[in-house]
Scaffold this motif. Structure first.
Motif, PDB file in Angstrom:
ATOM      1  N   LEU A 130     -49.531   5.915 -72.829  1.00 20.65           N
ATOM      2  CA  LEU A 130     -49.596   4.825 -72.182  1.00 20.65           C
ATOM      3  C   LEU A 130     -49.211   5.177 -70.620  1.00 20.65           C
ATOM      4  O   LEU A 130     -48.209   6.279 -70.593  1.00 20.65           O
ATOM      5  CB  LEU A 130     -48.813   3.815 -72.430  1.00 20.65           C
ATOM      6  CG  LEU A 130     -49.150   3.063 -73.899  1.00 20.65           C
ATOM      7  CD1 LEU A 130     -48.078   2.028 -74.147  1.00 20.65           C
ATOM      8  CD2 LEU A 130     -50.591   2.475 -74.107  1.00 20.65           C
ATOM      9  N   ASN A 131     -49.636   4.742 -69.464  1.00 27.51           N
ATOM     10  CA  ASN A 131     -48.951   4.738 -68.328  1.00 27.51           C
ATOM     11  C   ASN A 131     -47.747   4.070 -68.124  1.00 27.51           C
ATOM     12  O   ASN A 131     -47.674   2.977 -68.536  1.00 27.51           O
ATOM     13  CB  ASN A 131     -50.024   4.192 -67.084  1.00 27.51           C
ATOM     14  CG  ASN A 131     -51.295   5.113 -67.359  1.00 27.51           C
ATOM     15  OD1 ASN A 131     -51.368   6.262 -67.263  1.00 27.51           O
ATOM     16  ND2 ASN A 131     -52.370   4.378 -67.092  1.00 27.51           N
ATOM     17  N   ARG A 162     -54.308  -5.145 -72.913  1.00 34.57           N
ATOM     18  CA  ARG A 162     -54.501  -3.999 -73.506  1.00 34.57           C
ATOM     19  C   ARG A 162     -53.378  -3.654 -74.428  1.00 34.57           C
ATOM     20  O   ARG A 162     -53.455  -3.133 -75.386  1.00 34.57           O
ATOM     21  CB  ARG A 162     -54.572  -2.619 -72.608  1.00 34.57           C
ATOM     22  CG  ARG A 162     -55.094  -1.315 -72.999  1.00 34.57           C
ATOM     23  CD  ARG A 162     -55.421  -0.281 -72.176  1.00 34.57           C
ATOM     24  NE  ARG A 162     -55.772   1.002 -72.841  1.00 34.57           N
ATOM     25  CZ  ARG A 162     -55.200   2.058 -72.474  1.00 34.57           C
ATOM     26  NH1 ARG A 162     -54.202   2.175 -71.734  1.00 34.57           N
ATOM     27  NH2 ARG A 162     -55.981   3.067 -73.183  1.00 34.57           N
ATOM     28  N   LEU A 209     -53.660   3.599 -78.988  1.00 36.05           N
ATOM     29  CA  LEU A 209     -53.186   4.224 -77.956  1.00 36.05           C
ATOM     30  C   LEU A 209     -52.050   4.983 -78.073  1.00 36.05           C
ATOM     31  O   LEU A 209     -50.939   4.554 -78.764  1.00 36.05           O
ATOM     32  CB  LEU A 209     -52.595   2.858 -77.040  1.00 36.05           C
ATOM     33  CG  LEU A 209     -53.780   1.784 -76.800  1.00 36.05           C
ATOM     34  CD1 LEU A 209     -53.067   0.435 -75.949  1.00 36.05           C
ATOM     35  CD2 LEU A 209     -55.017   2.336 -76.089  1.00 36.05           C
ATOM     36  N   ASP A 268     -47.153   0.449 -67.616  1.00 35.04           N
ATOM     37  CA  ASP A 268     -47.996   0.014 -66.387  1.00 35.04           C
ATOM     38  C   ASP A 268     -49.452   0.056 -67.066  1.00 35.04           C
ATOM     39  O   ASP A 268     -50.279   0.789 -66.636  1.00 35.04           O
ATOM     40  CB  ASP A 268     -48.029   1.171 -65.274  1.00 35.04           C
ATOM     41  CG  ASP A 268     -46.700   1.387 -64.640  1.00 35.04           C
ATOM     42  OD1 ASP A 268     -45.999   0.041 -64.900  1.00 35.04           O
ATOM     43  OD2 ASP A 268     -46.258   2.474 -64.307  1.00 35.04           O
ATOM     44  N   GLU A 269     -49.642  -1.240 -67.969  1.00 28.50           N
ATOM     45  CA  GLU A 269     -51.181  -1.009 -68.359  1.00 28.50           C
ATOM     46  C   GLU A 269     -51.213  -2.792 -68.300  1.00 28.50           C
ATOM     47  O   GLU A 269     -50.461  -3.667 -68.135  1.00 28.50           O
ATOM     48  CB  GLU A 269     -50.968  -0.695 -69.810  1.00 28.50           C
ATOM     49  CG  GLU A 269     -50.664   0.778 -70.158  1.00 28.50           C
ATOM     50  CD  GLU A 269     -51.831   1.515 -70.036  1.00 28.50           C
ATOM     51  OE1 GLU A 269     -53.133   1.006 -69.627  1.00 28.50           O
ATOM     52  OE2 GLU A 269     -51.871   2.669 -69.710  1.00 28.50           O
ATOM     53  N   ASP A 270     -52.437  -2.925 -68.365  1.00 29.94           N
ATOM     54  CA  ASP A 270     -52.952  -4.394 -68.227  1.00 29.94           C
ATOM     55  C   ASP A 270     -52.267  -5.225 -69.728  1.00 29.94           C
ATOM     56  O   ASP A 270     -52.462  -4.485 -70.542  1.00 29.94           O
ATOM     57  CB  ASP A 270     -54.466  -4.504 -68.427  1.00 29.94           C
ATOM     58  CG  ASP A 270     -55.055  -3.895 -67.202  1.00 29.94           C
ATOM     59  OD1 ASP A 270     -54.430  -4.053 -66.128  1.00 29.94           O
ATOM     60  OD2 ASP A 270     -56.214  -3.579 -67.001  1.00 29.94           O
TER      61      ASP A 270
END
Length: 696
Positions: free
Chosen positions: A79-80, A100, A76, A95-97
């Motif tokens: 990332l958000n 993840r 990654l 702001d990721e699950d």
């Protein structure tokens, strides 16, 4: 020791093969990807091996029925995120699950942030964090345990919920030899769940590393590293004290597959020509100097003895094998054979010890090492402690031998002494007295020796591999020839082949592993005759069989069995429930509830795979046992037939039970609640019309 090498295995992700199940799987590749071209620039099709050994030797060690394990892993880069600032503080939210980014290192770089006077940062600043958001944790992250071979053992563990809300969980990545009492459930906040892992009794001697995951509803997994060692039972070698009048010393080094033996748990024993142990000691390994030696004292009651023979018990594999000494060692009092600088060299050869444990009554057995004495029954007579009334029978060739007054009587026209025994067949042997038979021989390596011919109907089959194998692995070469309803059974367990209709299939039942020394029978549905070949694993390169005595069992009074796949109807079953079969009030079979799924669409109850013992037709009744108590029984609902097959995993035999609290008490019953067809003839305590009666 400074001579170790790392192994490099190439997995060609461009190479996929269609499996029997219809799925595509990545396959291992033993050749270099470098293209060799001729002078005109054309591909010659020739490739170099990436291994030092020949390609054929490498490919023989690759299981073509198993694809490469593949786990998606993404790197990654972006990332958000969101952020908010306040006075001299900056908060950055990812702001990721959770699943993840869990168990990953997160790098956060900030730049162009002004202070209260409007001055921007001179250079960017980077921080990194390890993300661990798992609410569910194992009580221990690393479990190391040593268990005995040939026994069903348990490993207990707790799953802890450290969060403030309830979470569901699933346990996955379990190997074939490990089961768990609950594969999923729910854990309340700040609570824990106790789970029990059960290790198969058929697991070979060796060390096993396995990572087991507990995963929550968001997909976050927590690993448990299980390091399991299965120990074989060391031989009880001991020199006879009466022989300790004279002694000699031996200084040696021991080699297995041309590799120096350095395990202090390995044992070497010396024997005389009659097989008497005259000395034993462990390997002496000094980790500081790297020196591994054997210092062995041999004893004898005479000053000058005979040539000595040596055996090695290998701890890692639990196997006993012969070793030859160079130069040969002959007993002579007050002498020393070998020195530290010039030791006697001992090499393990291709002679292995197969231990056959015969319990009182009927036994099913086979041979997995070759010994010339198997070619002559008169020589076999010296291997076993035969007694009058002992019987040896083999069904495929319709051979029956009975031992009377020191000789064998045969049902064939051949003279019994001229009859030989084969590794291709299994034998049913009845002995009056329990005994242990030790048979030295070479492993069956050639394809011809490992190939069996299967006729329609029942076949008695031997088992040639040197180690325990799952049924699907042992019978992999029979896979394309198997049809739904084919059965393979041991003396106490069986498995039935079930096709999925898409070219694939599986063996379902309580027989999960095939083992050296055990005898088996294979039932073929189709009317044609076929052949299949057992796999061969080079000893020392994989786990070798236990050569273990079987766990204690009651004497087997019958030589044949009936296979029953049953489903209990109108009765709520629980895990651990057992189905017990009775003939005339006598227990003739028992099986634990099996929760194996036949297919994804199957909605039926869990099944019982029950082997029922007997010799003659007899009515059968059944009971369900729970925690040692009978909870439900039946009347006599079917008839026993030798080598009969009733039910299948897709269409099981349905048995209706009556709870013991609901059944009438009129007539004769056993104390377990089994109704008898008539007054019992055997002495004991029974129930008659609800009251206890003693029959003498």
């Amino acid at each position: 020791m400074g001579t170790e090498r790392g192994l490099k295995v190439y997995m060609d992700f461009d190479r996929q093969e269609m499996q029997k199940s219809g799925e595509l799987a990545l396959m291992p590749y033993a050749l270099s990807k470098v293209v060799k071209r001729d002078n005109d620039g054309n591909d010659t099709g020739k490739r170099d091996s990436v291994f030092a050994m020949p390609v054929d030797s490498i490919m023989a060690r690759i299981d073509q029925h198993v694809g490469a394990p593949l786990q998606a892993a993404e790197h990654l880069r972006v990332l958000n995120f969101s952020y908010i600032g306040r006075t001299n503080q900056l908060e950055v939210n990812i702001d990721e699950d959770n699943a993840r980014i869990n168990k990953r290192n997160i790098y956060v770089t900030v730049s162009e942030i002004p202070d209260k006077n409007g001055n921007f940062m001179a250079s960017a600043a980077t921080e990194y964090f390890y993300v661990d958001r798992n609410p569910l944790k194992w009580a221990k992250r690393h479990v190391i345990q040593t268990l005995g071979a040939g026994m069903e053992e348990s490993v207990e563990m707790d799953i802890v919920n450290k969060s403030g809300k309830a979470h569901t969980f699933t346990i996955d990545n379990l190997p074939r030899w490990l089961t768990v009492d609950k594969v999923g459930g729910e854990i309340e906040p700040m609570d824990e769940e106790h789970v029990i892992f059960t290790v198969s009794k058929d697991l070979n001697v060796g060390t096993y590393d396995q990572i087991i995951y507990v995963t929550d509803e968001e997909g976050m997994s927590e690993p448990l590293f299980l390091e399991l060692t299965i120990e074989g039972e060391a031989p009880q070698w001991k020199a006879d004290p009466e022989r300790r009048r004279y002694s000699m010393n031996i200084v040696a080094q021991v080699y297995l597959n041309n590799i120096l033996v350095t395990d202090k748990r390995d044992k070497v024993a010396a024997f005389d020509a009659d097989g008497n142990c005259v000395g034993v000691n462990n390997i002496d390994y000094d980790a500081t100097t790297g020196r591994s030696m054997l210092y062995l004292t041999a004893y004898d009651s005479t000053a000058v003895g005979d040539l000595l023979f040596f055996r090695l018990w290998h701890y890692t594999t639990g196997k006993t094998m012969q070793i030859s000494a160079s130069p040969a060692v002959t007993f002579a009092k007050q002498t020393i054979a070998g020195t530290v600088d010039d030791p006697v060299l001992m090499y393990a050869d291709n002679m292995y010890l197969q231990t056959i444990d015969l319990a009182e009554g009927w036994n099913w057995m086979s041979f997995n090492v070759y010994n010339a004495r198997l070619n002559n029954l008169q020589d076999i007579q010296t291997m076993f402690n035969w007694q009058d009334g002992d019987i040896l029978t083999e069904d495929t060739e319709d051979l029956t031998l009975a031992y009377r007054n020191g000789i064998w009587m045969s049902n064939t026209d051949d003279v019994a002494e001229h009859i030989s025994l084969s590794q291709r067949y299994s034998y049913r042997v009845k002995v009056q007295k329990a005994q242990k038979v030790e048979l030295w021989g070479r492993a069956y390596k050639s394809k011809e020796e490992r190939t069996l011919t299967i006729k329609p109907g029942w076949n008695s089959i031997g088992y040639t591999p040197l180690l325990n194998l799952p049924v699907a692995t042992a019978l992999a070469d029979y896979f394309d020839r198997a049809t739904s309803g084919d059965v393979v059974k041991s003396q106490t367990e069986f498995a039935m082949f079930t096709s999925d209709g898409k070219g694939g299939g599986q063996w379902l039942g309580n027989l999960r592993y095939m083992q050296p020394g055990e005898g088996y029978q294979l039932y073929r549905q189709k009317a044609d005759t076929v052949s299949f070949t057992y796999p061969f694993y080079e000893p020392g390169e994989t786990f070798i069989d236990l050569s273990q005595p079987q766990s204690h069992r009651a004497p087997m009074l019958f030589s044949t069995t009936m296979s029953l796949v049953a489903e209990a109807v109108d009765l709520a079953l629980e895990e651990g429930d057992r189905l017990v079969a009775y003939a005339g009030g006598e227990q003739v079979g028992e099986a634990v509830l099996c929760s194996a799924k036949v297919s994804q669409n199957t909605q039926q109850q869990p099944l019982f795979f029950l082997s029922i013992a007997g010799d003659v037709e007899a009515p059968l009744s059944f009971a369900i046992m729970r925690n040692g108590e009978t909870i439900a029984t039946t009347e006599e609902v079917m008839t026993y037939r030798a080598n009969g097959i009733s039910g299948s995993p897709t269409e099981p035999t349905q048995i209706s039970f009556v709870k013991t609290t609901d059944q009438p008490q009129q007539g004769w019953y056993t104390l377990d609640g089994i109704k008898l067809p008539a007054a019992p003839k055997r002495s004991g305590v029974y129930l008659y019309n609800g009251r206890k009666r003693i029959v003498k």
